[in-house]
Design a protein around this motif. Structure first.
Motif, PDB file in Angstrom:
ATOM      1  N   MET B   1       5.854 -10.303 -13.790  1.00 47.03           N
ATOM      2  CA  MET B   1       5.962 -10.629 -12.356  1.00 47.03           C
ATOM      3  C   MET B   1       6.133  -9.338 -11.555  1.00 47.03           C
ATOM      4  N   ILE B   2       5.333  -9.239 -10.513  1.00 47.60           N
ATOM      5  CA  ILE B   2       5.395  -8.076  -9.631  1.00 47.60           C
ATOM      6  C   ILE B   2       6.422  -8.357  -8.530  1.00 47.60           C
ATOM      7  N   PRO B   3       7.312  -7.400  -8.216  1.00 48.39           N
ATOM      8  CA  PRO B   3       8.337  -7.682  -7.196  1.00 48.39           C
ATOM      9  C   PRO B   3       7.738  -7.805  -5.794  1.00 48.39           C
ATOM     10  N   ARG B   4       8.262  -8.747  -5.022  1.00 48.52           N
ATOM     11  CA  ARG B   4       7.855  -8.860  -3.620  1.00 48.52           C
ATOM     12  C   ARG B   4       8.539  -7.749  -2.827  1.00 48.52           C
ATOM     13  N   LEU B   5       7.989  -7.474  -1.659  1.00 47.05           N
ATOM     14  CA  LEU B   5       8.573  -6.447  -0.794  1.00 47.05           C
ATOM     15  C   LEU B   5       9.998  -6.824  -0.407  1.00 47.05           C
ATOM     16  N   THR B   6      10.836  -5.834  -0.312  1.00 47.42           N
ATOM     17  CA  THR B   6      12.209  -6.056   0.142  1.00 47.42           C
ATOM     18  C   THR B   6      12.228  -6.185   1.668  1.00 47.42           C
ATOM     19  N   ASP B   7      13.353  -6.602   2.209  1.00 48.90           N
ATOM     20  CA  ASP B   7      13.470  -6.712   3.668  1.00 48.90           C
ATOM     21  C   ASP B   7      13.249  -5.362   4.343  1.00 48.90           C
ATOM     22  N   GLU B  53     -11.905  -3.008  -6.517  1.00 51.10           N
ATOM     23  CA  GLU B  53     -12.066  -2.854  -7.959  1.00 51.10           C
ATOM     24  C   GLU B  53     -11.271  -1.658  -8.472  1.00 51.10           C
ATOM     25  N   LYS B  54     -11.286  -0.577  -7.689  1.00 48.33           N
ATOM     26  CA  LYS B  54     -10.548   0.625  -8.084  1.00 48.33           C
ATOM     27  C   LYS B  54      -9.044   0.342  -8.177  1.00 48.33           C
ATOM     28  N   HIS B  55      -8.554  -0.444  -7.207  1.00 47.02           N
ATOM     29  CA  HIS B  55      -7.121  -0.778  -7.173  1.00 47.02           C
ATOM     30  C   HIS B  55      -6.789  -1.954  -8.102  1.00 47.02           C
ATOM     31  N   ASP B  56      -7.820  -2.592  -8.654  1.00 41.55           N
ATOM     32  CA  ASP B  56      -7.635  -3.845  -9.401  1.00 41.55           C
ATOM     33  C   ASP B  56      -6.786  -4.829  -8.590  1.00 41.55           C
ATOM     34  N   LEU B  71      -7.333 -10.693   4.356  1.00 39.45           N
ATOM     35  CA  LEU B  71      -5.958 -11.108   4.110  1.00 39.45           C
ATOM     36  C   LEU B  71      -5.537 -10.569   2.748  1.00 39.45           C
ATOM     37  N   LEU B  72      -4.355  -9.957   2.718  1.00 43.95           N
ATOM     38  CA  LEU B  72      -3.850  -9.389   1.468  1.00 43.95           C
ATOM     39  C   LEU B  72      -2.526 -10.043   1.083  1.00 43.95           C
ATOM     40  N   SER B  73      -2.444 -10.457  -0.150  1.00 40.60           N
ATOM     41  CA  SER B  73      -1.221 -11.013  -0.719  1.00 40.60           C
ATOM     42  C   SER B  73      -1.354 -10.836  -2.231  1.00 40.60           C
ATOM     43  N   THR B  74      -0.254 -10.887  -2.941  1.00 44.04           N
ATOM     44  CA  THR B  74      -0.292 -10.625  -4.379  1.00 44.04           C
ATOM     45  C   THR B  74       0.055 -11.888  -5.146  1.00 44.04           C
ATOM     46  N   HIS B  75      -0.960 -12.441  -5.807  1.00 47.12           N
ATOM     47  CA  HIS B  75      -0.770 -13.704  -6.528  1.00 47.12           C
ATOM     48  C   HIS B  75       0.381 -13.596  -7.519  1.00 47.12           C
ATOM     49  N   ASP B  76       0.426 -12.502  -8.278  1.00 45.82           N
ATOM     50  CA  ASP B  76       1.437 -12.350  -9.326  1.00 45.82           C
ATOM     51  C   ASP B  76       2.835 -12.062  -8.777  1.00 45.82           C
ATOM     52  N   ALA B  77       2.942 -11.884  -7.450  1.00 48.25           N
ATOM     53  CA  ALA B  77       4.258 -11.699  -6.821  1.00 48.25           C
ATOM     54  C   ALA B  77       4.632 -12.950  -6.010  1.00 48.25           C
ATOM     55  N   GLY B  79       3.513 -13.468  -3.129  1.00 47.16           N
ATOM     56  CA  GLY B  79       3.634 -12.983  -1.745  1.00 47.16           C
ATOM     57  C   GLY B  79       3.328 -11.503  -1.665  1.00 47.16           C
ATOM     58  N   LEU B  80       3.818 -10.881  -0.616  1.00 44.66           N
ATOM     59  CA  LEU B  80       3.517  -9.465  -0.371  1.00 44.66           C
ATOM     60  C   LEU B  80       4.192  -8.547  -1.378  1.00 44.66           C
ATOM     61  N   SER B  81       3.422  -7.575  -1.867  1.00 45.02           N
ATOM     62  CA  SER B  81       3.983  -6.567  -2.767  1.00 45.02           C
ATOM     63  C   SER B  81       3.468  -5.197  -2.355  1.00 45.02           C
ATOM     64  N   ALA B  82       3.935  -4.173  -3.047  1.00 47.12           N
ATOM     65  CA  ALA B  82       3.490  -2.803  -2.769  1.00 47.12           C
ATOM     66  C   ALA B  82       1.981  -2.652  -2.978  1.00 47.12           C
ATOM     67  N   ARG B  83       1.388  -3.507  -3.814  1.00 43.56           N
ATOM     68  CA  ARG B  83      -0.063  -3.430  -4.042  1.00 43.56           C
ATOM     69  C   ARG B  83      -0.833  -3.735  -2.759  1.00 43.56           C
ATOM     70  N   ASP B  84      -0.300  -4.648  -1.963  1.00 40.50           N
ATOM     71  CA  ASP B  84      -0.965  -4.990  -0.700  1.00 40.50           C
ATOM     72  C   ASP B  84      -0.906  -3.823   0.273  1.00 40.50           C
ATOM     73  N   ILE B  85       0.256  -3.156   0.304  1.00 41.54           N
ATOM     74  CA  ILE B  85       0.390  -2.000   1.190  1.00 41.54           C
ATOM     75  C   ILE B  85      -0.579  -0.905   0.780  1.00 41.54           C
ATOM     76  N   ARG B  86      -0.666  -0.640  -0.520  1.00 39.95           N
ATOM     77  CA  ARG B  86      -1.563   0.427  -0.987  1.00 39.95           C
ATOM     78  C   ARG B  86      -3.022   0.116  -0.658  1.00 39.95           C
ATOM     79  N   LEU B  87      -3.427  -1.146  -0.860  1.00 39.66           N
ATOM     80  CA  LEU B  87      -4.816  -1.487  -0.573  1.00 39.66           C
ATOM     81  C   LEU B  87      -5.082  -1.470   0.944  1.00 39.66           C
ATOM     82  N   ALA B  88      -4.110  -1.942   1.733  1.00 42.46           N
ATOM     83  CA  ALA B  88      -4.269  -1.909   3.196  1.00 42.46           C
ATOM     84  C   ALA B  88      -4.421  -0.473   3.689  1.00 42.46           C
TER      85      ALA B  88
END
Lengths: 95, 95
Positions: B1-7, B53-56, B71-77, B79-88
């Motif tokens: 499980m990938i952690p969701r973004l903190t407050d 694809e590069k970011h998987d 729209l970016l969200s992380t299925h394995d989290a 909700g929002l995770s650091a992966r969404d921020i990096r891709l954005a």
């Protein structure tokens, strides 16, 4: 103004485009596609994009990972026209 | 499980990704883009597809002629995770 499909043309859609269904809240047709992964889904989208430019008629579409949903309607007709049928047939030719 | 973004991480989004907004009914961020025509919109989508694809990590997105909504969200989290921020950030780098 581009003419909308007649009742007779609409009745023929079931046989002509069996993989497509009428949209619920629009005068439009839609089809959902599923692929092995994002790479295959986007490769398909690229081919559809080329078809769309060739036909000068463009889909309303969305993609989530391996899934692609395509909705066709003709803005200048205010609904379904022969242009949608032609593009749908061309897209079916890819799949 | 990938952690969701903190407050704290969520509070920083306004400054970090000023062009993106929180989705209304999802724990996700979204941005709308407009281009001159379909060709330019799809060229942009192709570059985003390569980034994804590069970011998987893959967007949920739609296109209508010259407009693209991402729209970016992380299925394995869930909700929002650091992966969404990096891709954005990577997508902003294209625009």
């Amino acid at each position: 103004m581009i003419p909308r499909l007649t009742d007779a043309e609409r009745a023929a859609l079931v046989d002509l485009l069996p993989e497509w269904s009428l949209a619920k809240d629009r005068d439009a047709i839609e089809r959902r596609f599923a692929f092995a992964d994002f790479s295959e889904a986007f490769a398909f989208m690229t081919r559809v994009a080329l078809l769309a430019e060739k036909h000068d008629h463009h889909p309303e579409w969305s993609n989530v990972y391996n899934r692609v949903t395509i909705l066709l309607s003709t803005h200048d007709a205010g609904g379904l026209s022969a242009r949608d049928i032609r593009l749908a047939e061309a897209i079916d030719g890819l799949a």
